[in-house]
Structures are given as C-alpha cells and as structure tokens.
Design an enzyme around this catalytic site. Structure first.
Site, short mmCIF file in Angstrom:
data_model
loop_
_atom_site.label_atom_id
_atom_site.label_comp_id
_atom_site.label_asym_id
_atom_site.label_seq_id
_atom_site.Cartn_x
_atom_site.Cartn_y
_atom_site.Cartn_z
CB SER A 1 27.49 -70.06 -77.59
OG SER A 1 27.03 -68.81 -77.18
CE LYS B 1 23.46 -73.35 -76.28
NZ LYS B 1 24.25 -72.37 -77.07
CB SER C 1 25.00 -69.64 -74.40
OG SER C 1 24.91 -70.14 -75.72
#
Lengths: 60, 475
Positions: free
Chosen positions: B180, B82, B156
């Site tokens: 997330s 990420k 996310s």
C-alpha cells in the site's frame, strides 16, 4: 445434493454470524471460491515440518 | 525563487534552505497551501487540510530559526500523513464512513516523531477504505493520478502518492500492509519504502494485519526517504514488536556507490506472462544500469513467489476480517461494497486454509533468505503493469477467473515482502510510451535499509525519472 455457490456462502455466513445481502452473495462467493482455489495450490507444497510463526526472529 | 517553485523542492532541499535562512517556513507552508487550494478539488489527495495549524506551526518555526534554536532534520518541512495514523484532536477517518467522527486523543508514534524532527503537518491524506483497496465509491473523493487523471494513483496510500506527484506536500508517511505504500509510489513516480517489520512503530496506526502492517516513508527522492525513515524509526515502548537495534544515519552511506553489491533479478516475477512488456523492458534496463555502476547482476529463483499474492490475501484479509469483526457484524452497511464483500469473503475462510497460508508464508521467507545469501539486493518491478484505469480497478468481479487475474497475481510483487517481513523500496523506474510511471522494486535482508537506500540512490542518480513533472501538477 449439491449446494450452489451462493447457498454455500449463505450457510457459512450464518455459521460465522455475519449477514450478507442477497444482492452481494454472488460477489462474495466468487471472492471466496477463488481464494479457496488459490489456496488449494498450496497443497502441492510440503509444509509438514513448518511451524506457522507470526513474528520472524531478528537474527537468522 | 518563485513561491510556487518552492513546492517542487525535495524535503532535503527545503530543510537546507530553511536552516540557511534562504526561505522561511511560512513561505514554504504557504506555497503548499496555495497548491492544495488550486489542485486538490480535482485530485482529492487530502481528506483534512490543517491550514491554520500548519501556518501557526510555521510561524513558530520561523521564530526558532531567527533566534538560532536547534533545528531537527526535517525542520520546517511540510509533511502529510495517511489518514490511518492517529492525530491528537484531528479527525482520522481511515477512509471510511465508519470512522467519520473518530478523533484520537493522541498522536501515532510516527506523527509525534515527525514533529520532534521539526516537520510541519499539512494534513491527512486520502486512502482506500480501511487501507484495503478496490474501493468503488471512496467516501472522501476519488484520488486521481496526476500523471493521468483517469488512472488510479495506486492503493491504499493513494493520497500520499497523489500529494507527492502533484507537489502538495514535501514528504509523506503512508502505510504498507501488502504494498500500500510501494504501489502508490510506483503509480505516481515517487519513492516508497516498506521497512523491516519492527523497524518503525505501529502505535497509533489503525491495523489491517498486525504482523504485516508497516509505516512507510513516501517521498520525492531517495535521500528524502532516508531522512524520513531516520526520523521515525526506532524502539517504541508502546509497540512491543519494535526492535531495539540502533537506528543508523540512513543518509550517511548513500553516495558510497554499489560496486560491492550483488543484485539478483527475481526470475519468476520477471518472466510471468501477465507482465506488461514495457515494464519488463524497464526492469532489464535497470539491470544494465546497475552493471554500468559496477555491481554484479544475476538472476535468482524464488519458486513460490508467484503464489505470494494469494497467500497474502489468505493471511492478511483473514486477519483484517478478524480485526474488523465488530464492524462486519454491526456496521457493514456503512462500508463501500468492495470493502464489505472482500471482508465478508475473508471472514468465511476455514482455519485449515489460514493455517496452510501461514505455513506457506514461512516457506516463502526461507526461500527469500536463501536468495539473499546469494545476492544483497533483489530486483523486480513493483507492479507488473502501469497504473490501471479507475474503472478497471473498481469494477465488480465477473466470476472466479476475473478475481484471480485482477486480484491475486499483481499482489505477489509487493505482497511477498510483506509476508516475509523484509524491507523493500519502490523507486521511479521509467515511463511507458504513453507517459505512465513504472516502479522499480528493490528488496534486501532484514534491517538492511541502509544498503537498500544506497542501491536506490545510485540508480536515482543515474536516471532522470524522478525529475519529471506530472501533467496535472503543472496546471
């Protein structure tokens, strides 16, 4: 005198020193009001004896 | 094996195939780069693709294999992280225009440890702005769910979910403050693990809520998850809250079965009116599978759990607004409107409300720990519904009722583990009748990741879900 939700948020924002665009006041107010309403449900809980720790001990 | 098929192997299978010289690291990396080039213009999983760097690392790995050098557990495995984790000399955007020029001078601990384990970094993955959620106009493209391009891949760690479902990397590390990592895993038919707070270093991870943030292994299989967790877990002097507890071999116990385990369905999450009926059915079906595998199954009650979403927002958003105070004051106009209004609302929360939320968090932890005296594994859905459409997720709110129904409740499912600092995993738990993934969530006691993974592995072995291929992944 009762403040509108937008006026209340405008005043709070002034106090904490952030600027919120007029066009977004309503959205911020809805987010803020719903959070406060949800948090109000926590008043039903007895939290008087609880310490608000941030890190829980590894062993309990 | 055809080169494209290499990308469909698990990380474990890739590491074994490289170690036994059945394939070369260069072939594997090239297979993924080919797929990224073919699919990612539409899917937007990646913000930065490290084509040249990955190929150079693969060639170096090939030399090591040829000369019989020592190979780490992820040797030659192409991974992507990420874009919230610092990478030395590589752009790290946090999904925001605010960080469009941010190039860290060192690697996050988890990035360094992935490399030490032999992994090859393919690139940096898309995310909701500042790792929050609801971004209306993602500055680096809308990440699209390979199971249905009109639907969200979850937030996310969106890019991690997309990249796994479309086989654009072999494994990933996302970040999980309130779900997330597990949410995108559920939306994309992948595995996502939130470890116990302190199990994995947060150093070099741009913060949202410092005592809830967690690096989250995200993978195609449970065994891969165990492998990645083992590689990144452990004490780090640069994160003072990491535990000194030894890191076990998380793969060692996977196949031991679950006859000795007690599973507890969280009643308040399962019986909620807003739960999608097919998701509810899938969770009941999962309980039958655990029973068939010899485990004991019962219901448990965690009375406060449905409030966890609101408590989470009260705690984490307020912390997040504090952490982003400088951005809110001087660069708010560069944020996406949803990020900006969410942070602004959180910045206004009075101290007494925050204090009440923090106390409620402790009470919730007590209720979870009590339930975990009755059972070893807690069971629920990861999300109460299948992945929603992008438009439904990002539409501006229409009044406080809309905020409540769309924003708070669904966060209770994953936010409860973030608030209580307990480990939880989301694994593929079936599909709706229209082919959308359902996430099954399991939770456990502090530092019981090995037990959690064992339970997840038993379920995975008994079900076919993880073998399905997303429509947009097969072109």
């Amino acid at each position: 005198m009762t403040l509108s939700k937008e006026d209340r948020v405008r005043e709070l924002a002034r106090l904490v020193g952030i600027s919120i665009a007029e066009s977004e006041l309503s959205e911020v107010a809805d987010r803020f009001d719903s959070l406060i309403e949800e948090m109000a449900r926590l008043t039903q809980l007895d939290l008087s004896e609880i310490q608000p720790v941030t890190i829980f001990p590894e062993e309990e | 094996m055809a080169r494209d098929e290499l990308a469909f192997l698990s990380a474990t299978e890739i590491a074994e195939a490289i170690a036994t010289k059945q394939v070369s690291p260069v072939e594997v990396v090239q297979a993924y780069l080919d797929r990224i080039e073919r699919f990612d213009d539409e899917l937007h999983a990646y913000i930065t693709v490290l084509r040249d760097e990955a190929l150079a690392a693969a060639r170096q790995a090939e030399e090591i294999v040829q000369r019989g050098g020592a190979l780490g557990p992820l040797f030659g495995v192409p991974v992507a992280v990420k874009d919230q984790f610092w990478t030395k000399g590589i752009l790290t955007t946090n999904g925001s225009r605010v960080y469009r020029d941010f190039v860290p001078s060192e690697d996050a601990t988890i990035v360094a440890r992935l490399k030490e384990a032999g992994a090859i970094l393919l690139g940096k993955l898309n995310l909701s702005e500042l790792a929050m959620g609801g971004t209306q106009h993602p500055p680096y493209g809308i990440p699209r769910n390979p199971w249905d391009l009109e639907r969200t891949p979850g937030e996310s760690s969106s890019g991690s979910g997309v990249a796994l479902a479309a086989h654009l990397c072999a494994a990933s590390v996302g970040e999980d403050t309130g779900g997330s990592g597990r949410g995108p895993a559920a939306c994309c038919n992948a595995v996502g693990l939130r470890p116990t707070f302190g199990r994995v270093s947060r150093y070099g991870m741009t913060p949202m809520c410092w005592f809830a943030d967690a690096a989250a292994p995200m993978t195609k299989t449970v065994r891969d998850c165990a492998l990645v967790l083992g590689a990144i877990a452990g004490y780090d002097s640069r994160d003072p809250y990491t535990s000194r507890k030894p890191v076990p071999d998380y793969t060692a116990q996977l196949a031991q079965g679950i006859r000795d385990l007690r599973f507890g369905l969280i009643r308040e999450l399962q019986e909620h009116d807003d739960m999608h009926p097919e998701v509810r059915r899938a969770i009941y079906d999962a309980l039958e599978i655990f029973k068939d595998l010899g485990a004991e199954v019962r219901e448990v009650s965690i009375p406060m759990v449905a409030l966890a979403g609101a408590v989470f927002v009260g705690v984490a958003d307020t912390e997040g607004a504090g952490a982003r105070d400088e951005i809110l004051r001087s660069r708010a106009d560069e944020l996406d409107a949803a990020t900006r209004t969410r942070l602004q609302a959180a910045a206004l929360v009075p101290a007494k409300v925050y204090n009440r939320a923090m106390k409620a968090r402790v009470l919730l932890r007590q209720q979870f720990m009590r339930a975990l005296q009755e059972v070893d594994i807690l069971v629920s859905a990861t999300m109460p519904h299948p992945p929603p459409k992008h438009a439904a997720l990002t539409a501006p709110f229409k009044g406080t009722d809309d905020v409540r129904s769309r924003f708070f409740f669904r966060r209770s499912y994953t936010g409860c583990y973030a608030l209580t600092a307990l480990p939880a995993i989301s694994i593929p738990g079936g599909f709706t009748s229209d082919g959308l993934p359902i996430g099954l969530q399991l939770g456990a006691r502090p530092f019981a990741e090995a037990t959690l993974l064992r339970a997840a592995y038993a379920y995975e072995r008994a079900t076919p879900w993880h073998d399905r291929r997303a429509p947009a992944a097969v072109g």
